[in-house]
Scaffold this motif. Structure first.
Motif, PDB file in Angstrom:
ATOM      1  N   ASN A 187       2.048  -2.118   2.610  1.00 21.98           N
ATOM      2  CA  ASN A 187       1.217  -1.210   1.812  1.00 21.98           C
ATOM      3  C   ASN A 187       2.074  -0.207   1.053  1.00 21.98           C
ATOM      4  OD1 ASN A 187      -1.206  -2.410   2.374  1.00 21.98           O
ATOM      5  ND2 ASN A 187      -1.726  -1.051   4.081  1.00 21.98           N
ATOM      6  N   MET A 238      -4.519   6.496  12.032  1.00 23.56           N
ATOM      7  CA  MET A 238      -5.573   7.191  12.779  1.00 23.56           C
ATOM      8  C   MET A 238      -6.357   6.195  13.636  1.00 23.56           C
ATOM      9  SD  MET A 238      -8.102  10.106  12.381  1.00 23.56           S
ATOM     10  CE  MET A 238      -9.693  10.237  13.158  1.00 23.56           C
ATOM     11  N   LEU A 269      -2.065   9.476 -13.901  1.00 24.51           N
ATOM     12  CA  LEU A 269      -2.953   9.748 -12.771  1.00 24.51           C
ATOM     13  C   LEU A 269      -3.349  11.225 -12.762  1.00 24.51           C
ATOM     14  CD1 LEU A 269      -4.176   8.454 -10.204  1.00 24.51           C
ATOM     15  CD2 LEU A 269      -2.221   9.355  -8.967  1.00 24.51           C
ATOM     16  N   ARG A 307      -8.300   0.374 -10.493  1.00 25.90           N
ATOM     17  CA  ARG A 307      -8.034  -0.295  -9.228  1.00 25.90           C
ATOM     18  C   ARG A 307      -9.118   0.146  -8.258  1.00 25.90           C
ATOM     19  NH1 ARG A 307      -4.776   0.178  -4.658  1.00 25.90           N
ATOM     20  NH2 ARG A 307      -3.603  -1.724  -4.201  1.00 25.90           N
ATOM     21  N   LEU A 366      -4.301  -6.052   4.243  1.00 26.32           N
ATOM     22  CA  LEU A 366      -3.532  -5.380   3.194  1.00 26.32           C
ATOM     23  C   LEU A 366      -4.431  -4.587   2.269  1.00 26.32           C
ATOM     24  CD1 LEU A 366      -1.009  -8.107   1.996  1.00 26.32           C
ATOM     25  CD2 LEU A 366      -0.544  -6.060   3.356  1.00 26.32           C
ATOM     26  N   ASP A 367      -3.923  -3.462   1.859  1.00 25.47           N
ATOM     27  CA  ASP A 367      -4.636  -2.665   0.869  1.00 25.47           C
ATOM     28  C   ASP A 367      -4.896  -3.510  -0.383  1.00 25.47           C
ATOM     29  OD1 ASP A 367      -5.530   0.038  -0.079  1.00 25.47           O
ATOM     30  OD2 ASP A 367      -4.008  -0.389  -1.588  1.00 25.47           O
ATOM     31  N   THR A 427      -3.736   6.790   1.392  1.00 31.40           N
ATOM     32  CA  THR A 427      -4.775   7.130   2.358  1.00 31.40           C
ATOM     33  C   THR A 427      -4.983   5.966   3.329  1.00 31.40           C
ATOM     34  OG1 THR A 427      -5.821   8.333   0.561  1.00 31.40           O
ATOM     35  CG2 THR A 427      -7.109   8.037   2.554  1.00 31.40           C
ATOM     36  N   ARG A 428      -4.961   4.772   2.785  1.00 29.55           N
ATOM     37  CA  ARG A 428      -5.152   3.595   3.640  1.00 29.55           C
ATOM     38  C   ARG A 428      -4.106   3.578   4.747  1.00 29.55           C
ATOM     39  NH1 ARG A 428      -9.365   1.145   3.268  1.00 29.55           N
ATOM     40  NH2 ARG A 428      -9.212   1.113   1.009  1.00 29.55           N
ATOM     41  N   ALA A 450     -10.338   0.285   9.161  1.00 34.07           N
ATOM     42  CA  ALA A 450      -9.135  -0.363   9.685  1.00 34.07           C
ATOM     43  C   ALA A 450      -9.463  -1.133  10.963  1.00 34.07           C
ATOM     44  CB  ALA A 450      -8.062   0.687   9.950  1.00 34.07           C
ATOM     45  N   GLN A 457      -4.974   6.050   7.364  1.00 33.83           N
ATOM     46  CA  GLN A 457      -6.181   5.702   8.129  1.00 33.83           C
ATOM     47  C   GLN A 457      -5.880   4.645   9.187  1.00 33.83           C
ATOM     48  OE1 GLN A 457      -8.321   7.684   8.007  1.00 33.83           O
ATOM     49  NE2 GLN A 457      -8.770   8.425   5.951  1.00 33.83           N
ATOM     50  N   TYR A 458      -4.970   3.745   8.882  1.00 37.24           N
ATOM     51  CA  TYR A 458      -4.591   2.766   9.914  1.00 37.24           C
ATOM     52  C   TYR A 458      -3.894   3.460  11.087  1.00 37.24           C
ATOM     53  CZ  TYR A 458      -6.094  -1.621   7.842  1.00 37.24           C
ATOM     54  OH  TYR A 458      -6.878  -2.649   7.386  1.00 37.24           O
ATOM     55  N   PRO A 513      -3.136   6.539  -5.151  1.00 34.06           N
ATOM     56  CA  PRO A 513      -3.118   7.356  -3.924  1.00 34.06           C
ATOM     57  C   PRO A 513      -4.019   6.805  -2.820  1.00 34.06           C
ATOM     58  CG  PRO A 513      -4.193   8.529  -5.745  1.00 34.06           C
ATOM     59  CD  PRO A 513      -3.580   7.302  -6.327  1.00 34.06           C
ATOM     60  N   GLU A 514      -5.020   5.997  -3.191  1.00 36.24           N
ATOM     61  CA  GLU A 514      -5.869   5.393  -2.163  1.00 36.24           C
ATOM     62  C   GLU A 514      -5.034   4.569  -1.187  1.00 36.24           C
ATOM     63  OE1 GLU A 514      -9.298   5.215  -1.236  1.00 36.24           O
ATOM     64  OE2 GLU A 514      -9.206   7.101  -2.325  1.00 36.24           O
ATOM     65  N   THR A 515      -4.003   3.958  -1.686  1.00 37.51           N
ATOM     66  CA  THR A 515      -3.164   3.134  -0.819  1.00 37.51           C
ATOM     67  C   THR A 515      -2.494   4.009   0.228  1.00 37.51           C
ATOM     68  OG1 THR A 515      -2.778   1.747  -2.745  1.00 37.51           O
ATOM     69  CG2 THR A 515      -1.368   1.363  -0.831  1.00 37.51           C
ATOM     70  N   ASN A 524     -12.542   5.658   2.629  1.00 43.76           N
ATOM     71  CA  ASN A 524     -11.332   5.050   3.152  1.00 43.76           C
ATOM     72  C   ASN A 524     -11.152   5.634   4.552  1.00 43.76           C
ATOM     73  OD1 ASN A 524      -8.710   4.103   3.468  1.00 43.76           O
ATOM     74  ND2 ASN A 524      -8.115   4.605   1.376  1.00 43.76           N
ATOM     75  N   THR A 525     -11.533   4.897   5.593  1.00 41.59           N
ATOM     76  CA  THR A 525     -11.631   5.497   6.920  1.00 41.59           C
ATOM     77  C   THR A 525     -10.965   4.649   8.002  1.00 41.59           C
ATOM     78  OG1 THR A 525     -13.663   4.354   7.562  1.00 41.59           O
ATOM     79  CG2 THR A 525     -13.918   6.381   6.282  1.00 41.59           C
ATOM     80  N   PRO A 526     -10.682   5.269   9.144  1.00 38.92           N
ATOM     81  CA  PRO A 526     -10.094   4.499  10.245  1.00 38.92           C
ATOM     82  C   PRO A 526     -11.038   3.426  10.780  1.00 38.92           C
ATOM     83  CG  PRO A 526     -10.517   6.782  10.909  1.00 38.92           C
ATOM     84  CD  PRO A 526     -10.736   6.702   9.442  1.00 38.92           C
TER      85      PRO A 526
END
Lengths: 1166, 483
Positions: free
Chosen positions: B259, B280, A946, A960, A1159-1160, B273-274, A1057, B277-278, B269-271, A1052-1054
């Motif tokens: 998660n 927030m 990474l 991904r 789920l992510d 962030t996810r 969600a 964000q939840y 790393p996106e996970t 990727n934002t609130p």
């Protein structure tokens, strides 16, 4: 060329080994110069070689000095060199990890063996070999990859292709710019081989700011300067920008592991990984793989049955079978179309201001079908750009040409139409060049391109291909704007054929009665003549489609839609005189008739207005439903203006309406019959005016329909509500029909003679109109019942057919005008500042069109010619993005000099040439990519990888990716079983929060919320209002469709969600998922297991299962205690709930299903 | 987005949280997250490295956008000489080559029409303000009027899009999105850029478009979040019926656990962030309703904003919300008030429309000032263009209309580093042409950026092969209005 030079060096080095072998030294005895130096030359000599400016630690491996300090002959483990190259610690290992260089285990072993064997030096290098070594040790600069971007970024703005703003006449984007003596500049720009004396190098390294380039900007970085220095030192070879050179199919490279590649894609990927010292990841597990490929090829996840079948299939080609099945799925076309709709800026509204609705879904469905039928991409291209111009163009080909009508269209009142005509042409050039050429041609609208060799003039030459459509700068606000065509779907075409069949059968049946009709009509005529009683005279006039009739025979009331309507006379007392038919109403310029609030006619209506008039003044309103607006006449009416007849429909008299007037005046003080017809086309061309049955020449006086026609004014005979002069003279027999009367019918209506009177004229002396009137009145009213029935049957079927035709969808298309509209270069790109006229021509950086004729069709064919270096590369690169995130060229919209150099240039060219060779076989290309081993890798990434390759440009793993907006919703619908699998049709309105449109749209616009199965269509069918697109789609980064987009970002934002947790779309889907498992399931464990697999395909890990079980247990407890909350929860959405299920249990499962939808992993394709 | 910065951020987070997720339970992880795990060091989250470019005067902006094109003639730009020219044709020398919309291009004459509303001077600064704005007249000593705004657009859609994005055609980021992208957020519980919309009573409503607060080619997370007056103030904010707050907390804990397992397995790393964000989102579920809850406001405050403040969706309510958003450090707050497009029947329309805004906007400025917020909050007032000196449509003593006029119009600014109590720029006797100190849309943008500590030439985004900026290749800071 650099690659050639490298080859030469490598071959010299190889000759070192060969030469020493030929000197007779045994193969088994390793020597430094023969066996070790060739290894170290590419990995170590960069920093430990002959170049003392870059030498680290004063250590060099090209002379014998290091032997004493770094080698203990016979003892590798004590030798510093061996210790460092065999080190495990990534920080201490040599070469440094950060250099990207790495010794293979075999090479390390060879060094060990050499030391163990005594560390013999071997034969000293000769001069040629020394020089080659020097070269090899030096970083070889590749112009097109490293140097051109530096020049482009820093220099082209003033020394590039822009003729208009070039400084000092110096160009650095063409080889000629570097060559020659630039006397005025104080020396040659570049002296190949001698950086220090080259002006370019001097200027970028100058210390004095006044002298240093680029002027007024930051100096080049040391790395950039070194790159330029090396490039000049190495000969300053120039290459054309890579993307403008046609791709040549490269050799498939050999790789370290010949077993890994599944197809040539993998050879290219692995060859690069070999070079980087990386290895590919393991293959993804089968469940992940089928989920990935099903999502990628169809946009929805696999069913559990599909997953299980694949898991159970041990055959060698199990995966290929899945791929082939998916490529045949109708869902494939929908998935591919989604990408294309973004590129084509497709939407259901016009985009500006009021943002009214349009109808383009026939084009959208064409795209889906084209993908499903695997239309070759060259044909796909030609039909969309110029399908209308193909010989004997089919309906489908004409629909396809709608691609370039998908842009926004401005209908705001007050705009200058010419300004927006230019915007549309600009949009077409920008979109077409991005989508098919990867060129940012839009930049050249106002000035020559700053970075790519595209001139402003060439921009307009390109726009000339698209500037020959009979279109309107100011579009129609709420409907399609011309040119558009009626475009029945295949099932509608079938229905139309049935109706046509019926009509012709009815006509035939009627024709068979012809002899009977003739004799019966003759009998009837005779009976009419026989009667001499005037009062018994028979009369009749055209009734078909009659909306309003005021006979004005001593009575001002009328018949509106078969109902008698009382009228009132304003400003005086009724006055009647002898009329043309019976009596007529007399008007004195003051009094008029107010005849009530009908009929409602608008811009889209077809209608005919007629009356007998006897005017005594040459200005006066005949009849109208109009009044004075703030800006003149508003409404519709037929007017006598300066003796001419004007048919007027207007919302603002200066700029919003449609009107035409006769060129010749009519006569005063004489009875004349006037008919005006209008066909709903919103153009003066759709108007006709007849005087006494004769068509008149017309002049269009207003051609700018925008808003709607008001319906708030009464029908006034002899006046408008405005200050327009009222009628003076007599008016008789006012008629309004709901259709466009034919010329023959107009003549009949204009025939005042009664039927009895005509009958008494000898047949041969009757005018055509008289004969027509007699025959029509017979067939309609006086014929025997069987004849009237046959006649009525025929007429009704014809009307059904017409009504059906009018109900068919239309689609905006391209259509060439016969006389070419002139195109000009525009100074600064401004519509009212034309410079010289230009003609259709393709940009000079690309091969020219060979056809003599330069039009949209030859342009499209030029685009798909194999000699075009860009189109196939740009296209396969967009495909690549769908599977790997970034494309091989990350800047998918820009292959120009500011675009990114490809991560795998050979692979890109191999794919591009393979695509062309396959006959542009789109499905084959998808198949090739998804069956590669590269695609099938696991997406799991180690922290090291990474760190090394965060964006996965090297492809040592699968990418991904969070799914696109539409896929997230479609997946939820699919796994819940709610998805309606129906292809195409008008767009639908899925759930959207109430009130969302209320505070920002134009008054009267309402979100078209669907019901039933239309709530659950795939997201590409969602009604797309450009100025207010579906919020959930935008939240997940969908394009707004206001402009073309060929790659989207993923945030990727609130808000995402909140959307997934609380939107009824997802709570209902969760309920449906819960029902599904409860209806089919057994144990709690089993049900939770199924819920999870529906979304993820793979088995839940033990820890996952235990979290799900805990969650379920806790929610169950909670909802058992609060059944009203449970009931509220499970009632989500419109789809029926299974009321046999316990609501607490259902609610608990629903919460777990919602958890899974959030789920992510669920919204990610891994 | 700058991918490098983004990545650094992710790595930092991962370095901290990736470790935690394996060592600590997920519930503990959540607690950490709830405590602003990666925000402790700085006041800003997100934003670009090296921003702001220099010390800002304003930390936040409240932009009161007046949609439709308010007439400068009836409000701010007093032209006494017009009284002697009622009905006279606008002299060609004044009209020059200025293009007019096709709505009035066909008019046979261009009769001059002065304002029916009276003007008077106010405050120490002696600013001329019309009788339509009695409350605003009281705060003129805090305002800087710009009389010489000008634009190229003559129609609403291109004109509004120009003001909001620096370009007349769709596709560019809005000003608030640029600010979000450059400076990032100052709070963790609310969006950085909030848009509030209200419908005026001036009978001249133009539609609005999502692009006005959109992110254009910037990543969509920089787009403005439109707060709705009815239903959920933020879309999908409320839990669905039947999901109580405790249930949601439980749900989020489970989600974080799952998660975290995914993160462990995928390394993506996106996970991570996810997961944040939840959290927030959860905080927004509390902070947004709290924002809308006016029970803590004193009656005096409510009275000051006027009776409309009690009605959700009015300009007055939005002004109060703007102050509350500013207090919570929302960076860019933009109000859009519809209804200024009075082509005809202007006198009646504009008096209603002025009543909508006058009291509340004056209250907002005073309220900010009293709370010490005006110093570092920039307030901006204005529409997409002005209106013509000549009459459009019917013309009687009490009834007239005005067409669009892009060539000069008035805006005002207050607070946040702007010189108070001034009038900048001069128009001619007809308010048709600019005589001195023109301020173009690009200049306004450059100035707003300047006050926020942004060099407008340096905040760029690379897209389609070139660096784009809000001000394109134009714009200069209007030094004359800087304090």
């Amino acid at each position: 060329m650099k690659s050639g030079k490298l080859l030469k060096i490598v071959s010299v080095l190889a000759s070192l080994a060969a030469a020493s072998t030929s000197l007779g030294q045994g193969n088994e005895s390793l020597t430094y110069t023969k066996d070790i130096l060739p290894i170290l030359s590419t990995t170590c000599l960069d920093c430990h070689g002959p170049d003392d400016t870059r030498r680290m630690l004063n250590l060099r491996f090209d002379t014998q000095d290091f032997l004493s300090s770094h080698i203990a002959p016979g003892d590798p483990d004590s030798s510093l060199l061996y210790q460092r190259i065999s080190e495990d610690d990534p920080i201490r290992v040599m070469p440094p990890t950060s250099s990207g260089r790495k010794l293979t285990p075999e090479q390390i072993e060879k060094v060990r063996a050499w030391i163990a064997g005594g560390a013999a030096w071997g034969t000293n290098l000769d001069d040629v070999q020394q020089a080659a070594l020097l070269q090899a040790a030096e970083r070889q600069v590749v112009f097109t990859r490293e140097v051109r971007p530096i020049l482009s970024r820093n220099c082209f703005q003033c020394h590039g292709p822009d003729d208009q703003n070039r400084q000092m006449g110096l160009r650095l984007d063409i080889p000629e710019g570097f060559a020659g003596d630039r006397g005025t500049l104080g020396g040659p720009v570049v002296l190949p081989g001698n950086a220090e004396d080259s002006l370019l190098f001097q200027r970028i390294t100058a210390e004095a700011e006044s002298f240093r380039m680029p002027r007024g900007r930051d100096a080049l970085t040391p790395d950039e300067i070194e790159t330029i220095r090396l490039w000049i030192k190495q000969g300053a070879d120039w290459e054309s920008h890579w993307a403008y050179i046609p791709p040549v199919k490269p050799e498939v490279p050999a790789v370290s592991d010949a077993d890994w590649p599944a197809n040539p894609v993998d050879n290219f990927v692995l060859a690069r990984l070999d070079k980087e010292g990386l290895s590919p990841s393991a293959q993804a597990d089968k469940a992940t793989l089928i989920r990935r490929v099903t999502l990628d090829l169809t946009g929805i996840p696999p069913t559990l049955e599909e997953v299980d079948a694949f898991l159970a299939d041990d055959s060698e080609n199990a995966y290929e079978k899945v791929v082939d099945r998916l490529l045949q799925s109708p869902r494939y076309g929908e998935r591919m179309a989604l990408e294309w709709l973004d590129a084509a800026r497709y939407a259901d509204t016009n985009g500006y201001q009021s943002d009214g609705e349009r109808t383009m879904w026939r084009w959208r469905d064409w795209v889906i079908n084209a993908y499903n039928n695997n239309m070759p991409f060259d044909q796909f291209t030609v039909e969309q750009l110029a399908g209308d111009m193909l010989p004997n163009a089919t309906l489908d080909q004409r629909i396809a040409s709608g691609f370039n009508r998908n842009h926004s269209l401005n209908a705001e009142g007050g705009i200058v139409p010419e300004e927006f005509l230019i915007e549309y042409a600009v949009d077409r050039v920008a979109t077409t060049s991005t989508v098919w050429l990867g060129l940012t041609f839009g930049c050249a609208r106002c000035h020559d391109h700053k970075f790519d060799p595209l001139q402003q003039k060439e921009f307009y030459e390109l726009s000339a291909f698209f500037n020959n459509i009979d279109e309107r700068g100011k579009g129609f606000k709420y409907v399609n704007s011309p040119p558009f065509i009626t475009a029945p779907t295949p099932s509608q075409e079938a229905e139309l054929a049935v109706l046509d069949e019926k009509v012709s059968a009815a006509r035939l049946a009627f024709a068979e009665l012809e002899a009977t009709i003739a004799s019966k009509q003759a009998e009837w005529e005779t009976s009419l003549v026989g009667s001499s009683d005037n009062d018994a005279a028979v009369d009749w006039n055209l009734k078909d489609g009659l909306l309003v009739h005021h006979a004005l025979d001593g009575d001002i009331s009328g018949v509106h839609l078969s109902q008698t309507v009382e009228a009132t006379l304003e400003n005086g007392l009724p006055h009647f005189v002898d009329g043309r038919i019976g009596a007529a109403a007399s008007f004195d310029g003051t009094r008029f008739i107010n005849a009530g609030m009908s009929p409602n006619l608008d811009y889209e209506s077809e209608f005919s207005l007629s009356a007998w008039i006897y005017p005594t003044a040459d200005n006066g309103v005949i009849f109208s439903r109009a009044s004075e607006g703030d800006e003149g006449e508003v409404g519709w009416g037929i007017y006598l203006e300066d003796g001419k007849i004007r048919l007027n429909l207007s919302t603002r008299v200066l700029d919003d309406g449609v009107a035409a007037a006769t060129k010749a005046p009519i006569q005063l003080e004489r009875w004349q019959h006037v008919t005006a017809t209008y066909d709903g086309s919103k153009t003066p061309g759709g108007m006709r005016v007849y005087i006494d049955g004769q068509a008149q020449e017309l002049e269009g006086v207003l051609d700018l329909v925008g808003n709607r026609l008001p319906q708030r004014y009464p029908l006034r005979i002899g006046a408008s509500g405005s200050s327009k002069p009222k009628f003076q003279g007599n008016i008789d027999d006012v008629r309004i029909y709901d259709r466009v009367l034919t010329t023959e019918e107009v003549a009949v209506v204009a025939t005042a003679q009664t039927v009895s009177a005509i009958a008494s004229i000898p047949a041969e002396s009757r005018s055509k109109a008289e004969s027509d009137k007699l025959r029509l009145s017979f067939l309609n009213q006086y014929a025997p019942a069987d004849i009237r029935a046959a006649y009525t049957q025929m007429m009704e079927l014809e009307q059904d057919r017409d009504e059906f035709w009018d109900s068919l969808p239309t689609v905006m298309v391209m259509e060439e005008m016969s006389t070419r509209r002139k195109t000009y270069r525009l100074n600064r790109g401004v519509y009212d500042s034309p410079a010289e006229e230009v003609f259709p021509r393709t940009p000079s950086i690309l091969p020219p069109i060979t056809d003599a004729e330069k039009n949209r069709l030859t342009f499209a064919k030029w685009l798909v010619a194999p000699s075009n270096p860009l189109m196939s590369r740009v296209t396969v690169n967009r495909f690549w993005q769908m599977y790997f995130g970034p494309g091989l060229v990350k800047t998918a919209d820009n292959f120009g000099s500011q675009g990114e150099f490809p991560s795998h240039p050979e692979l890109l060219d191999w794919l591009a040439t393979t695509f062309i060779e396959s006959g542009w076989d789109v499905k084959a290309m998808q198949r090739l990519i998804v069956t590669s081993a590269t695609y099938q890798q696991s997406s799991t990434v180690s922290p090291e990888l990474l760190e090394r390759d965060p964006e996965n440009r090297l492809l040592a793993r699968a990418t991904r990716m969070r799914m696109p907006a539409q896929q997230i919703r479609d997946q939820a619908l699919a796994i819940s079983g709610l998805l309606t699998e129906k292809i195409g049709g008008p767009s639908v309105g899925p759930y959207q929060p109430e009130g969302l449109w209320d505070d920002i749209v134009e008054a009267g616009q309402v979100y078209p919320l669907s019901s039933g199965e239309d709530l659950y269509r795939r997201s590409l069918y969602t009604f797309w209002k450009r100025t207010l697109p579906p919020p959930a789609m935008i939240t997940f980064d969908s394009s707004t469709r206001e402009t073309h987009i060929v790659s989207t970002t993923r945030t990727n934002t609130p808000l995402q969600a909140l959307n997934l947790m609380n939107d009824v779309t997802y709570t209902e889907a969760a309920r449906a998922m819960a029902q599904r498992v409860m209806q089919q399931g057994t144990s709690v464990e089993g049900n939770l297991h199924t819920l999870y697999r529906l979304a993820m395909a793979h088995e839940p890990a033990t820890q996952v299962q235990s979290v799900l079980t805990d969650a379920f247990t806790s929610h169950l407890e909670e909802y058992r205690a609060d059944r009203s909350a449970a009931l509220a929860l499970v009632n989500a959405g419109e789809s029926p709930r299974d009321e046999t299920l316990d609501i607490a249990e259902l609610a608990a499962y629903q919460m777990v299903a919602s958890l899974i939808l959030n789920l992510d992993g669920t919204i990610t394709r891994d | 987005m700058n991918p490098i910065d983004d990545r650094k951020l992710q790595l930092t987070r991962r370095g901290f949280l990736g470790l935690s997720s394996t060592c600590l339970g997920a519930a503990a992880l959540n607690t950490l997250l709830a405590e602003n795990a990666f925000a402790q060091s700085s006041q800003s989250f997100g934003g670009l490295a090296g921003m702001p470019h220099f010390a800002p005067k304003a930390k936040r902006v409240i932009y009161l956008f007046q949609s439709g094109g308010p007439s400068q003639h009836e409000l701010w730009d007093y032209k006494p000489k017009l009284a002697d020219m009622v009905g006279a044709d606008l002299p060609p020398s004044v009209r020059g080559n200025q293009r007019v919309t096709s709505m009035s291009a066909g008019q046979l004459s261009f009769p001059i029409v002065p304002s029916v509303y009276k003007f008077a001077q106010h405050g120490n600064s002696g600013a001329w303000v019309s009788e339509l704005m009695p409350h605003t007249a009281k705060i003129v000593d805090d305002l800087a009027f710009i009389k010489t705004m000008n634009t190229e657009a003559i129609n609403h859609d291109p004109g509004t899009t120009f003001f909001q994005t620096g370009a007349q055609l769709a596709g560019r980021p809005s000003i608030g999105a640029w600010v979000d992208y450059g400076l990032g957020s100052m709070n963790q519980n609310l969006p950085t850029f909030v848009a509030l919309v209200s419908m005026g009573t001036g009978n001249g409503a133009q539609p609005l478009y999502d692009r006005l607060w959109g992110s254009g080619f910037l990543p969509t997370r920089h787009q403005g979040v439109k707060f709705l007056a009815s239903g959920d103030p933020v879309l999908y904010l409320s839990n669905p019926p039947g999901v109580q707050s405790g249930t949601r907390r439980r749900f989020l804990d489970d989600l974080a656990r799952l998660n975290a397992l995914t993160l462990e397995q995928s390394g993506d790393p996106e996970t991570q962030t996810r997961i944040t964000q939840y959290e927030m989102a959860y905080r927004m579920q509390t902070s947004v309703p709290e924002l809308n809850d006016l029970s803590g406001e004193s009656q005096a405050t409510l009275d000051r904003y006027g009776p409309d403040v009690m009605k959700p969706g009015t300009f007055a309510r939005n002004c109060l919300l703007a102050r509350r958003l500013a207090e919570r450090d929302v960076r860019f707050i933009q109000l859009f008030h519809r209804g200024w497009d009075q082509h005809t029947q202007l006198p009646n329309g504009i008096s209603n429309q002025s009543r909508d805004v006058d009291q509340a906007q004056a209250a907002l400025v005073m309220d900010l000032k009293e709370r010490g917020l005006l110093d570092d909050t920039l307030v901006v007032w204005g529409g997409e263009f002005g209106r013509s000196v000549y009459c459009q449509g019917k013309f009687t003593e009490a009834v007239y209309g005005r067409d669009h006029h892009p060539r000069c119009f008035t805006m005002w600014m207050a607070g946040g580093g702007v010189k108070p109590g001034i009038s900048y720029g001069e128009t001619d006797d007809f308010s048709f042409n600019i005589v001195k100190d023109p301020v173009h849309v690009h200049d306004l943008h450059a100035t707003i950026f300047h006050l926020l500590g942004i060099d407008h030439t340096k905040l760029t985004f690379h897209y389609q092969g070139r660096d784009f900026r809000l001000t394109d290749v134009h714009g200069k800071v209007v030094e004359g209005i800087l304090a």
